[in-house]
Scaffold this active site. Structure first.
Site, PDB file in Angstrom:
ATOM      1  N   GLU A  46       0.835  -1.187   0.000  1.00 14.04           N
ATOM      2  CA  GLU A  46       0.000   0.000   0.000  1.00 14.04           C
ATOM      3  C   GLU A  46       0.883   1.256   0.000  1.00 14.04           C
ATOM      4  OE1 GLU A  46      -3.651   1.620   2.858  1.00 14.04           O
ATOM      5  OE2 GLU A  46      -2.292   0.059   3.567  1.00 14.04           O
ATOM      6  N   LYS A 115      -9.009   2.880  -2.133  1.00  8.75           N
ATOM      7  CA  LYS A 115      -9.343   2.186  -0.884  1.00  8.75           C
ATOM      8  C   LYS A 115     -10.719   2.650  -0.421  1.00  8.75           C
ATOM      9  CE  LYS A 115      -7.135   1.235   3.609  1.00  8.75           C
ATOM     10  NZ  LYS A 115      -5.890   1.494   4.386  1.00  8.75           N
ATOM     11  N   CYS A 170      -5.695  -3.085   1.871  1.00  4.29           N
ATOM     12  CA  CYS A 170      -5.433  -3.212   3.309  1.00  4.29           C
ATOM     13  C   CYS A 170      -6.703  -3.330   4.150  1.00  4.29           C
ATOM     14  CB  CYS A 170      -4.562  -2.056   3.793  1.00  4.29           C
ATOM     15  SG  CYS A 170      -3.841  -2.370   5.434  1.00  4.29           S
ATOM     16  N   GLY A 351     -16.381 -59.242  11.614  1.00  2.83           N
ATOM     17  CA  GLY A 351     -15.415 -60.242  11.166  1.00  2.83           C
ATOM     18  C   GLY A 351     -14.012 -59.676  11.306  1.00  2.83           C
ATOM     19  N   TRP A 471     -12.492 -53.051  -4.787  1.00  6.35           N
ATOM     20  CA  TRP A 471     -11.744 -54.178  -4.226  1.00  6.35           C
ATOM     21  C   TRP A 471     -12.538 -54.775  -3.065  1.00  6.35           C
ATOM     22  CZ3 TRP A 471      -8.204 -57.160  -6.107  1.00  6.35           C
ATOM     23  CH2 TRP A 471      -7.403 -57.952  -5.298  1.00  6.35           C
ATOM     24  N   LYS A 598     -20.942 -51.355  -7.553  1.00  2.00           N
ATOM     25  CA  LYS A 598     -20.798 -51.772  -6.151  1.00  2.00           C
ATOM     26  C   LYS A 598     -21.060 -50.609  -5.203  1.00  2.00           C
ATOM     27  CE  LYS A 598     -17.402 -55.432  -7.091  1.00  2.00           C
ATOM     28  NZ  LYS A 598     -16.012 -55.909  -6.846  1.00  2.00           N
TER      29      LYS A 598
END
Length: 639
Positions: A46, A115, A170, A351, A471, A598
Site C-alpha cells: 500500500e 481504498k 489493506c 469379522g 476391491w 458396487k
C-alpha cells in the site's frame, strides 16, 4: 500457465519514505526480478511509491507530483515486461485525495482502485487525509491516459478468462463487508491486496487466519503484500508479512522483517471447479455496476514451486494428525452409537481378520459400547480362518479381540466352502475368482446369521480406497448393516491404528496393534506359501498411497487425468517412475468406472471427510458411465 496455474508474487521493496524516485527504482528492480521468475501478477505494498507513514505530507503537492512521476517510471518499465503490477500511491481526483492501487501492464494503466475503507482508529488515522473510495466507476485522466477509476473493477486475462482479478486495499479486508466479497461474487478468482499492516503481538497469526478464512469463503486465490521494515518509524513497526493463500490454505509465506519477493502458483481452474461444485456460491450475482477490463499475457509452461502433498488425506504435522485421528474416531463412534440406539441392537458383529480395516472397525465398536455404557462383550468378534489364513493374522485377530474385552468366536469356514464348491461344481485346485469370492461370501453369511442370532448388526470393515477400486466381493465383504470405515481412505486407516496404539496404556494391546501395522495388506484368500501370506493386495491393485492420491484429485478436485499425472510426478518424485505412476493411474480410472455398481448399493456409514462415495451423499454417478474420454487423455501422454 498450463493446467490453470499462474505464478503470482508479493514484492516488498526497501522503502525510502517520501523519496518517490528511489521507491520507483526499487520497485522496477523487483519487477524485473519477478519477470525472470515468470511471475505474471505482482503486488506491491500500500502506498508503495511514497511510503505509508508520511502523515500530513500526503497533503503536499510535491509528494503527490513525485508519486505521479514515480508511477510514470513504473509504467514505462512495465512496457518491457510480460506481467501485471499492482502499485500503491496517493492520488488526487476531483479535489479529494484517495489511497489508491494502480493496476499497470505493458506500458499502460489498466485501472485505478481506491481504498474504500480508510481506517480512523489508533495510529491509523487515514481519514485525516484520504477520502473513502467510491464504488461507482468513472473515467479519469492520468499520465495522458484515460483510465477507469473506482471500486468495482475486474481485470480479466484474455488468454485465460477464468482469471478475473479484483483489488482491495489493506483495511478493506478487515471490515465486516469486505469489497473482496463483492469482487468474488462478480466473478473474481484472484483478490490482490496491497497493504501496510503494522506488527503487534499476535497480529501475524490473526492476519494468516483472516486470509485463510477469506480465501476459503470466497473460493479464490488471495495475494497479500505488506509494507516492510523501511516503513517502521515513530511509533510503528512493519514486517513485510507477505502471504499467498488459496481456498483456505496458505501456499507461501514470507519471513517477517526481511522484505523481498515471495512467489508461488495459484490454481485458477481449481477455483473455477470449486465454484461449479458448490452451487451455493452464486458467482455473477453482484455483477451490477462492475466494469471488466481485459488484459493480455503470454501463456508459458511453469515448473511448479507450490507444494504438492503426496498424502492429501493425512496431515503432515504430527500434532494435527493426532487431532485428526481423534476427531475421525469420534465421528465413527458417534455414528455407530446412534445406529445401535435406534435399532435397539444388543450386539455388534465384526469379522476380524488381523488386518488394518477390521482392526479399526473393532476399535470403533469397542469405543461405542463403552460410550453407551454397554458391556464390552456385546461386541462379537468373529474370526473365520480358511485356506489363506496365516497363524500370524489369526493370532493377532484373537488377541486383539481379547484385549478389547470383546466376545470371541472362531468359525472355521473351510468345510462349508468345500461343500459349496461341490454344490456348484468348482474344483478346489483352481484358485480363481470363484475360489476367492466363495470364501468372502461364506464369511458374510456367517456374520449375518450370527447377527440375527444375537439381536445384533454386522459392522462393515471395508474402507474408502477399496470402494473406489471396487476391491470388495459383491455381497461378500462389500455388504454389512453399517460400514464404519466407508469414508476412511486406506492411508488414513493406517494412521488411525497407529494413533490407537500410541494412546493405549495396555502394553499387550499396543504390541498387537504394532504387529498388525507391520503385516502386509492382504485378503488372505489364497493358500500361504511356507506359512507366509501369499497374496499382497498392493502387488495386485497397486500402491494405496497412489490410489488415495488419485482418488482425492479425481473426486475432490475434479482434475483432468493429465494434470493429475503431472502432480503425481511432483508428489512422488524419486519414489515411483513415470511408467509406474501412469500404469496405476490408468488402472485407477478403469476400476473406478467399472466398479461403480458396487458403490451404488453400499450400506450406510458415517461421512468423516470431504471425500465420500456414498450414492446418498457426495458422489452421484451412473453405474454404466463410459471411461473412454479419461482413458483417451491418458493414452495421449508420452513418457
Amino acid at each position: 500457465m498450463k493446467d490453470g496455474y499462474i505464478r503470482v508474487g508479493a514484492a516488498t521493496p526497501p522503502m525510502h519514505l517520501g523519496d518517490c524516485a528511489a521507491n520507483a527504482r526499487e520497485m522496477i528492480a523487483l519487477m524485473r526480478q519477478a519477470h525472470e521468475r515468470k511471475v505474471k501478477i505482482l503486488a506491491f505494498p500500500e502506498l508503495s511509491l511514497t511510503g505509508y507513514t508520511l502523515g500530513d505530507l500526503f497533503l503536499q503537492r510535491a509528494l503527490l507530483d513525485g508519486a505521479l512521476s514515480g508511477l510514470e517510471e513504473v509504467v514505462k518499465a512495465s512496457s518491457e515486461l510480460d506481467m501485471v503490477a499492482v502499485v500503491g500511491l496517493p492520488l488526487s481526483v476531483g479535489g479529494r485525495l484517495y489511497n489508491c492501487a494502480a493496476v499497470v501492464s505493458k506500458g499502460a494503466i489498466l485501472g485505478v482502485v481506491p481504498k474504500r475503507n480508510p481506517p480512523n482508529y489508533g495510529e491509523f488515522y487515514e481519514l485525516r487525509h484520504f477520502a473513502p473510495g467510491p464504488d461507482s466507476v468513472k473515467r479519469i485522466r492520468l499520465l495522458n491516459q484515460e483510465v477507469p477509476f473506482g471500486g468495482k473493477l475486474l481485470f480479466t486475462l484474455a488468454e485465460m478468462p477464468e482469471l478475473k482479478m479484483g483489488v482491495e486495499v489493506c483495511e478493506d479486508l478487515w471490515v465486516p463487508a469486505a469489497p473482496g466479497v463483492e469482487h468474488a461474487l462478480a466473478g473474481a478468482t484472484l483478490i490482490v491486496n496491497p497493504s501496510a499492516s503494522d506488527e503487534t503481538i499476535g497480529k501475524a497469526d490473526y492476519r494468516k487466519m483472516l486470509l485463510m478464512s477469506q480465501s476459503a469463503r470466497l473460493l479464490c486465490g488471495y495475494l497479500y503484500c505488506d509494507a516492510g521494515p523501511g516503513e517502521s518509524t515513530t511509533d510503528m513497526v512493519f514486517a513485510g508479512h507477505n502471504l499467498i493463500a488459496e481456498n483456505g490454505k496458505i501456499l507461501s509465506e514470507s519471513r517477517r522483517y526481511e522484505g523481498g519477493l515471495l512467489t508461488t502458483e495459484i490454481d485458477i481452474l481449481d477455483m473455477e471447479y470449486e465454484r461449479r461444485r458448490m452451487n451455493t456460491f452464486t458467482s455473477g450475482r453482484a455483477e451490477a455496476g462492475y466494469e471488466e477490463i481485459p488484459f493480455s499475457l503470454t501463456l508459458e509452461p511453469l515448473e511448479l514451486t507450490r507444494p504438492v502433498d503426496a498424502h492429501p488425506f493425512v496431515p503432515q504435522d504430527p500434532g494435527e494428525r493426532a487431532r485428526r485421528c481423534e476427531e475421525i474416531l469420534n465421528i465413527q463412534t458417534q455414528g455407530l452409537m446412534q445406529r445401535l440406539r435406534h435399532t435397539h441392537c444388543e450386539s455388534a458383529v465384526i469379522g476380524v481378520s488381523g488386518g488394518l480395516d477390521s482392526t479399526l472397525a473393532l476399535l470403533v465398536a469397542a469405543r461405542a459400547f463403552e460410550a453407551l455404557h454397554l458391556p464390552a462383550d456385546g461386541v462379537l468378534a468373529v474370526t473365520m480362518p480358511c485356506f489363506g489364513t496365516t497363524s500370524r493374522t489369526r493370532n493377532n485377530a484373537l488377541e486383539l479381540a481379547r484385549q478389547l474385552g470383546a466376545q470371541v468366536k472362531e468359525v472355521n469356514i473351510a468345510e462349508a466352502v468345500r461343500v459349496h464348491f461341490r454344490d456348484i461344481g468348482h474344483d478346489e485346485a483352481v484358485h480363481d475368482v470363484t475360489f476367492e469370492n466363495s470364501q468372502a461370501r461364506e464369511r458374510t453369511q456367517v456374520l449375518m446369521d450370527l447377527a440375527n442370532k444375537t439381536n445384533g448388526m454386522v459392522i462393515g470393515t471395508g474402507d474408502l480406497s477399496e470402494l473406489a477400486l471396487g476391491w470388495a466381493t459383491y455381497n461378500g465383504d462389500h455388504m454389512s448393516m453399517y460400514g464404519v470405515n466407508a469414508s476412511v481412505p486406506k492411508t488414513l486407516v493406517r494412521h488411525l491404528v497407529e494413533y490407537a496404539a500410541s494412546e493405549t496404556g495396555n502394553a499387550v494391546l499396543k504390541g498387537v496393534l504394532e504387529d498388525i501395522l507391520a503385516t502386509p495388506v492382504s485378503p488372505e484368500l489364497l493358500p500361504p506359501v511356507n506359512g507366509e501370506i501369499a497374496q499382497c493386495t498392493e502387488e495386485l491393485v497397486g500402491p494405496y498411497e497412489l490410489h488415495d492420491f488419485y482418488l482425492y484429485h479425481v473426486v475432490r478436485k475434479g482434475e483432468r487425468p493429465a494434470k493429475i499425472f503431472r502432480l503425481a510426478q511432483i508428489a512422488f518424485e524419486g519414489r515411483y517412475d513415470q511408467a509406474t505412476l501412469l500404469k496405476w493411474l490408468k488402472s485407477f480410472y478403469w476400476r473406478f468406472f467399472a466398479q461403480q455398481f458396487k458403490r451404488s448399493c453400499v450400506p450406510d456409514g458415517p461421512k468423516v471427510g470431504s471425500v465420500t462415495l456414498s450414492p446418498r451423499g457426495d458422489w452421484r454417478m451412473p453405474s454404466d458411465a463410459v471411461v473412454r474420454l479419461w482413458r483417451a487423455e491418458l493414452g495421449s501422454i508420452e513418457l
